[in-house]
Design a protein around this motif. Sequence first.
Motif, PDB file in Angstrom:
ATOM      1  N   PRO A 116       0.842  -1.210   0.000  1.00  0.00           N
ATOM      2  CA  PRO A 116       0.000   0.000   0.000  1.00  0.00           C
ATOM      3  C   PRO A 116       0.872   1.253   0.000  1.00  0.00           C
ATOM      4  O   PRO A 116       1.169   1.832   1.050  1.00  0.00           O
ATOM      5  CB  PRO A 116      -0.796  -0.142   1.292  1.00  0.00           C
ATOM      6  N   THR A 117       1.274   1.693  -1.169  1.00  0.00           N
ATOM      7  CA  THR A 117       2.248   2.779  -1.277  1.00  0.00           C
ATOM      8  C   THR A 117       1.740   4.099  -0.711  1.00  0.00           C
ATOM      9  O   THR A 117       2.532   4.957  -0.332  1.00  0.00           O
ATOM     10  CB  THR A 117       2.653   2.977  -2.745  1.00  0.00           C
ATOM     11  N   GLY A 118       0.435   4.265  -0.658  1.00  0.00           N
ATOM     12  CA  GLY A 118      -0.124   5.491  -0.085  1.00  0.00           C
ATOM     13  C   GLY A 118      -0.561   5.329   1.350  1.00  0.00           C
ATOM     14  O   GLY A 118      -1.190   6.231   1.911  1.00  0.00           O
ATOM     15  N   GLY A 119      -0.244   4.167   1.947  1.00  0.00           N
ATOM     16  CA  GLY A 119      -0.685   3.919   3.308  1.00  0.00           C
ATOM     17  C   GLY A 119      -2.205   3.900   3.391  1.00  0.00           C
ATOM     18  O   GLY A 119      -2.885   3.347   2.525  1.00  0.00           O
ATOM     19  N   TRP A 120      -2.729   4.529   4.423  1.00  0.00           N
ATOM     20  CA  TRP A 120      -4.180   4.558   4.604  1.00  0.00           C
ATOM     21  C   TRP A 120      -4.880   5.298   3.467  1.00  0.00           C
ATOM     22  O   TRP A 120      -6.073   5.093   3.223  1.00  0.00           O
ATOM     23  CB  TRP A 120      -4.529   5.205   5.942  1.00  0.00           C
ATOM     24  N   ALA A 121      -4.176   6.138   2.758  1.00  0.00           N
ATOM     25  CA  ALA A 121      -4.765   6.906   1.656  1.00  0.00           C
ATOM     26  C   ALA A 121      -4.566   6.223   0.305  1.00  0.00           C
ATOM     27  O   ALA A 121      -4.727   6.853  -0.741  1.00  0.00           O
ATOM     28  CB  ALA A 121      -4.165   8.307   1.622  1.00  0.00           C
ATOM     29  N   THR A 122      -4.236   4.926   0.298  1.00  0.00           N
ATOM     30  CA  THR A 122      -3.999   4.201  -0.959  1.00  0.00           C
ATOM     31  C   THR A 122      -5.227   4.217  -1.856  1.00  0.00           C
ATOM     32  O   THR A 122      -5.135   4.379  -3.072  1.00  0.00           O
ATOM     33  CB  THR A 122      -3.578   2.749  -0.669  1.00  0.00           C
ATOM     34  N   GLY A 123      -6.406   4.035  -1.296  1.00  0.00           N
ATOM     35  CA  GLY A 123      -7.640   4.095  -2.073  1.00  0.00           C
ATOM     36  C   GLY A 123      -7.905   2.844  -2.876  1.00  0.00           C
ATOM     37  O   GLY A 123      -7.450   1.746  -2.538  1.00  0.00           O
ATOM     38  N   GLY A 124      -8.636   3.001  -3.988  1.00  0.00           N
ATOM     39  CA  GLY A 124      -9.053   1.849  -4.777  1.00  0.00           C
ATOM     40  C   GLY A 124      -9.956   0.949  -3.955  1.00  0.00           C
ATOM     41  O   GLY A 124     -10.856   1.423  -3.252  1.00  0.00           O
ATOM     42  N   LEU A 125      -9.692  -0.354  -4.025  1.00  0.00           N
ATOM     43  CA  LEU A 125     -10.421  -1.309  -3.191  1.00  0.00           C
ATOM     44  C   LEU A 125      -9.628  -1.679  -1.941  1.00  0.00           C
ATOM     45  O   LEU A 125     -10.039  -2.563  -1.191  1.00  0.00           O
ATOM     46  CB  LEU A 125     -10.744  -2.574  -3.997  1.00  0.00           C
TER      47      LEU A 125
END
Length: 512
Positions: free
Chosen positions: A316-325
């Motif tokens: 999860p490269t964006g951490g909690w803000a990764t998004g998508g599913l």
Amino acid sequence: MKKIFKINLLVAGALLFILAACSKQDHKFVISTPSPFISNLDIRKLYKGNDVTLTKEEMREATVIAGQVTSDHTGRNLPEGLLFVQNSRKVSATIDSLRGIAINIGASAANYLPGDSVHIRIEGGVLKRLNGVLQITGIPASNVQKVASGINVIMTPVSAVTMLAKPENFEGLFGVVYNSNFEPNIGVERIEGVKTFNEGSGNIQMNVNSTATFKTEFLPYSANVMGLIIPSATGVPQIWPRIKSDFMATSIVVDPSVPLGPNPAIITGYFADPDGTDANYEYIQLMATQDLDFRQKPFSVFTTNNAGASTPTGAPTGGWATGGLRTYKFNITRGTVAKGTFFYVGGYKVIGGTNSTDISQANWVVSKLYNNLPGDDGVGDVTANLLANSGNAAGMAVFATTNVGLNTVPSDVAFYAGTGNAFASGVGYAIVDNDFYKRNNGTSFQPFYRQGTNTDKVGANPEAAQFSYLGGVYNAATKTWTTKRSHKTVAVPKTSPLAVIQEMTGATRVIN
């Protein structure tokens, strides 16, 4: 052969005797007459956009409405001359048949009070929509008979997402909107006029006329609003408080100069596997460790579902803000929560999935249909499964900000289920120092879940129709957990009251 012939002859004779006897009997049928009563549900179905004269033929021989009065004209805020009544009819237990209707009987409408039980002869009246309100006109006051008083009036919980989806089901009912959040000019703005508020799932209008006896009350940040659901002249559903006590301020005053601690909100439970579909019925329970006003200091809640097929794949490269599913975001920008009390984020405001108890009286700061709408700020695709039921690591986090990046430290974090797909190559889901995770292990910095010693989980896979509660005791003075949380479950039948998920032995507590 003769013996067989005689037997057959005897049988034939017996049959002829029986038939002859039957022909001499009078045929007895059940004689019945249609009920003279008709429900509001059936009355409302008659209206197709044009006026309807209410004849026996139209109403299948019915002539009378029996119902409980919900209008109260003593507060002078309701349309003059309209007597509002509600009733239901016997149908399947899963079908909502409670409906309201207005009957125009002139000034005599003011003679009736909530809780009066009335029979109203409506034959010959005209069903029409006037000034936005569906009503029965042409009914003299003498057609109304009060048969009882002091009846407990049924109050229907209302939310924007349910009312706006089927406004015809709510029109004319006595309803309540809990946790109505306004944007007032505090100490200056009064409740008179049409005010728009948000109760966590969307916007609703409240109408207070210039004739209302309570129009000078100040508009608070939050309130529980009771009243009748009446459309505006343009058809917008509104709630009309009847009397002063229908409007009850609930907001607390939070000193904005008091800084937030490291854990101003903590995770206390979650409902991840409702009976039936998960879509829009999962929710998270949290608790404030200090008084919070989300207008002053907005928060956000994230969930993560790391199933192998969830995209984007990999770390999860964006951490909690990764998004998508992978992650889904809820912004919390309205409402107040008192220290040591629960609040909720999730889908519909019901306790146990489809056709279960409405718990909108709980403090829902966000009620969002995640199976219909993407996450806030573009974080999270529409999903039917907000909280995973099994598989790789799943969890949730609450932040004391809406601006969340890879390294933003949460207010609290809880993971459950599996372990995979949560950390790799120096990126993952940020954790906070709490009773399960530590950002530092000696001299080693380990800010993500599944990094270093941060491998603990609050629970295993969720159980169907079970609410997961975490317990534990948080000391608000020392900002530490004095009793570590421990995963437990409680069954949530569809008829469960709110107390089942708030008042169980071992529920989370905040002390000091």
